[in-house]
Design a protein around this motif. Structure first.
Motif, short mmCIF file in Angstrom:
data_model
loop_
_atom_site.label_atom_id
_atom_site.label_comp_id
_atom_site.label_asym_id
_atom_site.label_seq_id
_atom_site.Cartn_x
_atom_site.Cartn_y
_atom_site.Cartn_z
N LEU A 68 -10.80 -6.55 -17.59
CA LEU A 68 -10.07 -7.70 -17.57
C LEU A 68 -8.67 -7.76 -18.15
O LEU A 68 -7.61 -7.86 -17.56
CB LEU A 68 -10.67 -8.86 -18.13
N GLN A 69 -8.62 -7.18 -19.37
CA GLN A 69 -7.43 -7.00 -20.16
C GLN A 69 -6.25 -6.01 -19.31
O GLN A 69 -5.09 -6.35 -19.01
CB GLN A 69 -7.65 -6.40 -21.59
N LEU A 71 -6.24 -5.27 -16.00
CA LEU A 71 -6.09 -6.15 -14.81
C LEU A 71 -5.03 -6.93 -15.07
O LEU A 71 -4.04 -7.08 -14.27
CB LEU A 71 -7.29 -6.57 -14.13
N ASP A 72 -5.09 -7.81 -15.91
CA ASP A 72 -4.10 -8.84 -16.51
C ASP A 72 -2.84 -8.07 -16.69
O ASP A 72 -1.76 -8.66 -16.50
CB ASP A 72 -4.49 -9.52 -17.68
N ARG A 73 -2.90 -6.77 -17.25
CA ARG A 73 -1.59 -6.27 -17.76
C ARG A 73 -1.00 -5.84 -16.51
O ARG A 73 0.32 -5.97 -16.34
CB ARG A 73 -1.95 -5.17 -18.52
N THR A 75 -1.29 -7.12 -13.36
CA THR A 75 -0.93 -8.37 -12.71
C THR A 75 0.43 -8.90 -13.33
O THR A 75 1.25 -9.38 -12.45
CB THR A 75 -1.96 -9.41 -12.65
N ASP A 76 0.31 -8.84 -14.75
CA ASP A 76 1.72 -9.48 -15.12
C ASP A 76 2.98 -8.51 -14.86
O ASP A 76 4.09 -9.14 -14.53
CB ASP A 76 1.50 -9.37 -16.68
N GLU A 121 -15.23 -12.96 -13.25
CA GLU A 121 -13.98 -12.91 -13.56
C GLU A 121 -13.43 -11.73 -13.34
O GLU A 121 -12.14 -11.71 -12.83
CB GLU A 121 -13.89 -13.04 -15.17
N ASP A 124 -12.54 -11.77 -9.49
CA ASP A 124 -11.52 -12.75 -9.46
C ASP A 124 -9.90 -11.97 -9.87
O ASP A 124 -9.03 -12.26 -9.24
CB ASP A 124 -11.42 -14.08 -10.06
N ALA A 125 -10.24 -11.29 -11.07
CA ALA A 125 -8.65 -10.67 -11.27
C ALA A 125 -8.26 -9.65 -10.56
O ALA A 125 -7.13 -9.27 -10.16
CB ALA A 125 -9.08 -10.10 -12.81
N ARG A 128 -6.79 -11.22 -7.63
CA ARG A 128 -5.33 -11.79 -7.96
C ARG A 128 -4.39 -10.76 -7.84
O ARG A 128 -3.11 -10.73 -7.41
CB ARG A 128 -5.35 -12.40 -9.33
N LEU A 129 -4.75 -9.60 -8.52
CA LEU A 129 -3.77 -8.33 -8.54
C LEU A 129 -3.54 -7.73 -7.10
O LEU A 129 -2.40 -7.71 -6.61
CB LEU A 129 -4.41 -7.10 -9.24
#
Length: 213
Positions: A68-69, A71-73, A75-76, A121, A124-125, A128-129
């Motif tokens: 998740l970390q 993927l969030d990076r 995506t940001d 989660e 979903d991540a 989003r990406l």
């Protein structure tokens, strides 16, 4: 009057321990792959082994949190690049950031297909990406920077492909992936009338795991 020198409460300890565990696990998995033991992660984090399991019931739960970390990076990064004027340069930068992140993390490709990716989660991540990378790719196509038959899913799959191509070289040449990224980027440029001989893949949408019988 509140004693500002008092020790942090249980909630603060939990937050601190989770942060220490995620940092230690991220570093351990990146260096050694997913076979690192939970005991070693606890030792690196400076906490008891039982503390690991109070935060993460299994190694797959811990891997899911680390995924998740990452993927969030990504995506940001993609969301920021959507605002760039030069969409072709933005797509190039996103791919560079993506492959560099994978090359620095030995565990990432080992995680693909593990139960950690079946966490809601994480699925979903990835979705989003994928949505943002589709937008990033569409802008690059509109500006004529890449071929019209490439998709965001192609881009996401190519990140892993470039990394896997360079894996045998990374121990002795950690930057070898840059050569293969450049070869792929050349292939993505608008070819005029030539089209790819096979249709694009479906979107990367992981399905939920089957219910236990």
């Amino acid at each position: 009057m509140t004693d500002r020198t008092a020790a942090p409460g249980p909630r603060a300890d939990m937050v601190r321990n989770r942060r220490l565990l995620l940092t230690a696990a991220t570093e351990a998995f990146a260096e050694c792959g997913v076979d690192v033991s939970m005991s070693e992660i606890a030792q690196r984090a400076g906490v008891a082994k039982g503390t690991v399991f109070r935060h993460f019931a299994s190694k797959d739960d811990l891997l899911g949190a680390i995924m998740l970390q990452l993927l969030d990076r990504l995506t940001d990064s993609a969301a920021r690049l959507l605002k760039a004027d030069d969409a072709g340069a933005a797509l190039r930068e996103f791919m560079t950031v993506g492959v560099e992140a994978l090359a620095a993390d030995q565990a990432f490709c080992e995680v693909i297909g593990r139960p950690s990716l079946q966490h809601t989660e994480v699925r979903d991540a990835i979705g989003r990406l994928g949505d943002i990378v589709e937008d990033l790719t569409a802008r690059a196509k509109e500006q004529g920077a890449v071929r019209v038959d490439v998709t965001g899913t192609d881009i996401m799959l190519l990140l892993g492909g470039i990394h896997q191509t360079a894996v045998p070289l990374l121990d002795t040449d950690p930057q070898a992936w840059r050569r293969y990224l450049e070869l792929v980027l050349d292939g993505l440029r608008n070819p005029g009338v030539r089209t790819l001989p096979h249709p694009p893949p479906a979107r990367l949408r992981l399905s939920a795991p089957p219910a236990p019988s």
